[in-house]
Enzyme design. Structure first.
Site, short mmCIF file in Angstrom:
data_model
loop_
_atom_site.label_atom_id
_atom_site.label_comp_id
_atom_site.label_asym_id
_atom_site.label_seq_id
_atom_site.Cartn_x
_atom_site.Cartn_y
_atom_site.Cartn_z
N GLN A 193 13.29 -1.58 -1.87
CA GLN A 193 11.97 -2.16 -2.38
C GLN A 193 11.84 -3.75 -1.79
O GLN A 193 12.24 -4.64 -2.22
CB GLN A 193 12.06 -2.30 -3.73
CG GLN A 193 10.82 -2.83 -4.56
CD GLN A 193 9.66 -1.83 -4.45
OE1 GLN A 193 10.01 -0.92 -4.83
NE2 GLN A 193 8.59 -2.37 -4.16
N PHE A 194 11.24 -3.84 -0.48
CA PHE A 194 11.09 -5.13 0.13
C PHE A 194 10.08 -6.19 -0.41
O PHE A 194 10.31 -7.19 -0.52
CB PHE A 194 10.54 -4.96 1.67
CG PHE A 194 9.07 -4.67 1.85
CD1 PHE A 194 8.12 -5.71 1.85
CD2 PHE A 194 8.48 -3.24 1.72
CE1 PHE A 194 6.59 -5.47 1.93
CE2 PHE A 194 7.11 -3.21 1.78
CZ PHE A 194 6.31 -3.99 2.03
N THR A 195 9.25 -5.59 -1.47
CA THR A 195 8.38 -6.39 -2.20
C THR A 195 9.02 -7.22 -3.30
O THR A 195 8.37 -8.13 -3.76
CB THR A 195 7.28 -5.59 -2.85
OG1 THR A 195 7.96 -4.57 -3.68
CG2 THR A 195 6.32 -4.81 -1.72
#
Length: 150
Positions: free
Chosen positions: A78-80
């Protein structure tokens, strides 16, 4: 590294109509990786996740771990989680690690969680457009940041 741990009754990840990972009771973990993350961060976080006691005991207190309830983990990249929102309304993601750095750490996290729990960690597909379905139990949601060990 940042992790959002959700205590779930069940969770699954689907990519292009195919289930890539699914669990019954356990943790659905969103994992964000940044360029400054190290193997030490990974080991510390994996141990926290594997040993977190947030399942209810017979008195309704959060005293039980994954092992105690025979639970599983669904791990989702989950890069966000490293979204920068201070300026404007469009988040920036410059703190999120690029795939060439993040993928090996993500794969290492899967192996570390497998070793710590003695079970296969279910997961999504790094960088894919994933559809996550879960039933948050409680709701119980815990956030952990390896740069702010509390």
């Amino acid at each position: 590294m940042r992790a959002v741990i959700q205590r779930v009754s069940h969770a699954s990840c689907t990519v292009n109509g195919e289930i890539t990972g699914q669990i019954k009771q356990g943790f659905m973990v969103l994992l964000g990786i940044e360029d400054s993350d190290t193997d030490e961060d990974l080991t510390w976080l994996a141990q926290k996740i594997a040993n977190m006691r947030i399942f209810s005991d017979e008195n309704g207190l959060m005293n039980k771990s994954l092992e105690d309830i025979d639970g599983n983990i669904l791990l989702i990249s989950q890069f966000t989680l490293f979204a920068a929102t201070k300026k404007g309304n469009r988040p920036g993601f410059t703190r999120s690690a690029k795939p060439d750095f993040a993928i090996p750490l993500y794969e290492k996290m899967i192996k570390e969680l497998n070793n710590l729990t003695g079970k296969k960690t279910e997961c999504g597909i790094f960088g894919a457009d994933m559809k996550i379905n879960l039933l948050n139990d409680g709701p119980v949601t815990i956030t952990i940041d390896t740069k702010a060990k509390e």
